[in-house]
Design a protein around this motif. Structure first.
Motif, PDB file in Angstrom:
ATOM      1  N   GLY A 263      -1.254 -45.218   6.748  1.00  0.00           N
ATOM      2  CA  GLY A 263      -1.578 -46.621   6.540  1.00  0.00           C
ATOM      3  C   GLY A 263      -3.037 -46.870   6.856  1.00  0.00           C
ATOM      4  N   THR A 264      -3.674 -47.767   6.116  1.00  0.00           N
ATOM      5  CA  THR A 264      -5.034 -48.156   6.463  1.00  0.00           C
ATOM      6  C   THR A 264      -5.008 -48.779   7.853  1.00  0.00           C
ATOM      7  OG1 THR A 264      -4.702 -50.274   5.343  1.00  0.00           O
ATOM      8  CG2 THR A 264      -5.765 -48.514   4.083  1.00  0.00           C
ATOM      9  N   GLU A 265      -6.122 -48.692   8.561  1.00  0.00           N
ATOM     10  CA  GLU A 265      -6.122 -49.123   9.959  1.00  0.00           C
ATOM     11  C   GLU A 265      -7.257 -50.099  10.254  1.00  0.00           C
ATOM     12  OE1 GLU A 265      -5.130 -50.310  12.934  1.00  0.00           O
ATOM     13  OE2 GLU A 265      -3.744 -48.680  12.521  1.00  0.00           O
ATOM     14  N   PRO A 266      -7.026 -51.396  10.037  1.00  0.00           N
ATOM     15  CA  PRO A 266      -8.066 -52.390  10.321  1.00  0.00           C
ATOM     16  C   PRO A 266      -8.135 -52.799  11.791  1.00  0.00           C
ATOM     17  CG  PRO A 266      -6.141 -53.469   9.407  1.00  0.00           C
ATOM     18  CD  PRO A 266      -5.839 -51.986   9.399  1.00  0.00           C
ATOM     19  N   LEU A 267      -7.151 -52.409  12.600  1.00  0.00           N
ATOM     20  CA  LEU A 267      -7.061 -52.899  13.970  1.00  0.00           C
ATOM     21  C   LEU A 267      -7.525 -51.909  15.029  1.00  0.00           C
ATOM     22  CD1 LEU A 267      -3.553 -54.635  13.731  1.00  0.00           C
ATOM     23  CD2 LEU A 267      -5.814 -55.664  13.414  1.00  0.00           C
ATOM     24  N   SER A 268      -7.532 -50.613  14.726  1.00  0.00           N
ATOM     25  CA  SER A 268      -7.854 -49.601  15.731  1.00  0.00           C
ATOM     26  C   SER A 268      -8.953 -48.679  15.221  1.00  0.00           C
ATOM     27  CB  SER A 268      -6.610 -48.778  16.079  1.00  0.00           C
ATOM     28  OG  SER A 268      -6.959 -47.642  16.842  1.00  0.00           O
ATOM     29  N   GLN A 269     -10.087 -48.676  15.935  1.00  0.00           N
ATOM     30  CA  GLN A 269     -11.195 -47.820  15.533  1.00  0.00           C
ATOM     31  C   GLN A 269     -10.835 -46.341  15.684  1.00  0.00           C
ATOM     32  OE1 GLN A 269     -14.807 -48.456  17.733  1.00  0.00           O
ATOM     33  NE2 GLN A 269     -15.990 -47.009  16.522  1.00  0.00           N
ATOM     34  N   THR A 270     -10.090 -46.004  16.747  1.00  0.00           N
ATOM     35  CA  THR A 270      -9.711 -44.608  16.965  1.00  0.00           C
ATOM     36  C   THR A 270      -8.814 -44.106  15.839  1.00  0.00           C
ATOM     37  OG1 THR A 270      -9.865 -44.858  19.362  1.00  0.00           O
ATOM     38  CG2 THR A 270      -8.568 -43.010  18.531  1.00  0.00           C
ATOM     39  N   LEU A 290      -4.004 -43.086   1.220  1.00  0.00           N
ATOM     40  CA  LEU A 290      -4.160 -44.265   2.062  1.00  0.00           C
ATOM     41  C   LEU A 290      -3.383 -45.428   1.458  1.00  0.00           C
ATOM     42  CD1 LEU A 290      -7.967 -44.128   2.926  1.00  0.00           C
ATOM     43  CD2 LEU A 290      -6.087 -43.903   4.538  1.00  0.00           C
ATOM     44  N   VAL A 291      -2.459 -45.953   2.235  1.00  0.00           N
ATOM     45  CA  VAL A 291      -1.614 -47.051   1.770  1.00  0.00           C
ATOM     46  C   VAL A 291      -2.009 -48.327   2.515  1.00  0.00           C
ATOM     47  CG1 VAL A 291       0.741 -47.912   1.556  1.00  0.00           C
ATOM     48  CG2 VAL A 291       0.276 -45.455   1.309  1.00  0.00           C
ATOM     49  N   PRO A 292      -2.396 -49.394   1.804  1.00  0.00           N
ATOM     50  CA  PRO A 292      -2.761 -50.645   2.475  1.00  0.00           C
ATOM     51  C   PRO A 292      -1.626 -51.136   3.361  1.00  0.00           C
ATOM     52  CG  PRO A 292      -3.381 -50.722   0.164  1.00  0.00           C
ATOM     53  CD  PRO A 292      -2.536 -49.490   0.342  1.00  0.00           C
ATOM     54  N   ARG A 293      -1.977 -51.568   4.555  1.00  0.00           N
ATOM     55  CA  ARG A 293      -0.966 -52.033   5.500  1.00  0.00           C
ATOM     56  C   ARG A 293      -0.246 -53.259   4.961  1.00  0.00           C
ATOM     57  NH1 ARG A 293      -2.289 -50.653  10.953  1.00  0.00           N
ATOM     58  NH2 ARG A 293      -0.770 -52.193  11.661  1.00  0.00           N
TER      59      ARG A 293
END
Length: 353
Positions: A263-270, A290-293
């Motif tokens: 999943g794409t990760e807009p919330l966690s930089q790590t 990559l699947v949009p959240r």
């Protein structure tokens, strides 16, 4: 005559002596995260009472191994130290060991029976004993002979949400067979057994999906020791690339996995850095999809997050997140809400992914 004995780092003088010796051997990263994981430490002393070797145990991992080459035959201290650590673990019923170390020590560990699982320019991971990676793979359900397109999804699922379900469902629609691996580490609010159960129940209608634990081979990037790196800023780069390389070489290749869905990760930089590492390491043999959240049903600007669910558990406001959860996950949380809240009160963290 040289002696080997257990030492206790809770003693300030002993800890200082230990750190001084390790620093002289090129190991000087003593971060609190690394030290907190240590269960036992042993040291070799020469006939003058000087420390000439040391090694520690953290779970089933050997770490902080170093020996002085002066005044001893080549490999003697190293072999004795590793043997002591192995025997100690065996007495606790642990017969499967890991080592994370520098590239130049690969042969030293190979000489005492360790096999390399993966390596990057920054370090490598080796294992010894049983069950090993071959045992792990042999125990997995086999894909049908007709399956040509095989994918993988790796989840922590703390807990399993409709967002996780969407990711798995997307992979299932585009592939003949999908392995869903659930991270096995018990560092989450929901135990490994609980998370595995919720993923299995939440995907039970998907005929081409099989759910299994990731064993010790698919772990959160934060769990990789990196004490031998000079700079903590290298940690994420090392951890993510080593994990991606291990997946590619030891998991994907023998299982015939040709794509991995994240999943794409807009919330966690790590986690975003981890996704980037997968995209750099896995192709061309394994494509990263990559699947949009999935967005929250009541707020199209916010993605579904397991963290949001955990905060709702803490606040006792489960109905606020009911639309984010499959029926099986919601039912479980409602049934065990008091127990989950008690875990949080005892210090179980709810941040993270």
């Amino acid at each position: 005559m040289e002696t080997i004995q257990e030492i206790y780092l809770t003693n300030p003088a002993t800890k200082k002596d230990w750190q001084r010796f390790l620093t002289s051997q090129g190991l000087d990263n003593f971060s609190s995260q690394e030290l907190a994981a240590i269960d036992k430490t042993f040291a070799i002393y020469d006939d003058q009472g000087q420390m000439v070797g040391t090694g520690s145990i953290a779970g089933q991992t050997l770490k902080y191994l170093a020996v002085s080459a002066a005044g001893a035959s080549k490999g003697a201290r190293f072999n004795r130290l590793v043997s002591t650590l192995e025997t100690t673990l065996a007495q606790d019923g642990i017969f499967h060991l890991f080592v994370f170390t520098k590239l130049q020590y690969e042969q030293s560990f190979a000489h005492v029976g360790f096999a390399t699982l993966a390596k990057t320019s920054e370090g490598l991971i080796l294992e010894k004993g049983l069950p090993n990676v071959a045992s792990f793979l042999a125990a997995l359900p086999k894909k049908p002979a007709s399956a040509k397109q095989v994918a993988a999804v790796v989840l922590n699922a703390n807990p399993f949400t409709k967002g996780h379900r969407y990711l798995v469902e997307t992979a299932a629609q585009k592939n003949d067979f999908v392995y869903v691996f659930v991270v096995e580490e018990d560092q989450s609010l929901f135990t490994t057994e609980e998370r595995l159960r919720l993923v299995q129940e939440g995907t039970s209608d998907l005929a081409n999906v099989v759910v299994a634990t990731g064993g010790p081979y698919m772990v959160s990037s934060l769990s990789f020791p990196a004490y031998f790196l000079k700079d903590d800023s290298q940690r994420v780069s090392y951890q993510t690339r080593l994990d991606a390389t291990l997946f590619k070489e030891q998991i994907a290749k023998p299982l015939g996995i040709t794509s991995r869905y994240v999943g794409t990760e807009p919330l966690s930089q790590t986690t975003d850095q981890y996704n980037q590492a997968l995209q750099e390491v896995l192709p061309p043999e394994v494509q990263v999809e990559l699947v949009p959240r999935m967005k929250e049903p009541t707020d199209s600007q916010q993605v579904i997050s397991a963290r949001t669910v955990r905060k709702a558990i803490q606040a006792g406001r489960i109905q606020d997140v009911a639309d984010m959860l499959p029926v099986s996950s919601l039912s479980f949380i409602e049934k065990y809400l008091t127990d989950l809240q008690a875990r949080i009160k005892k210090g179980q963290k709810i941040d993270g992914n």
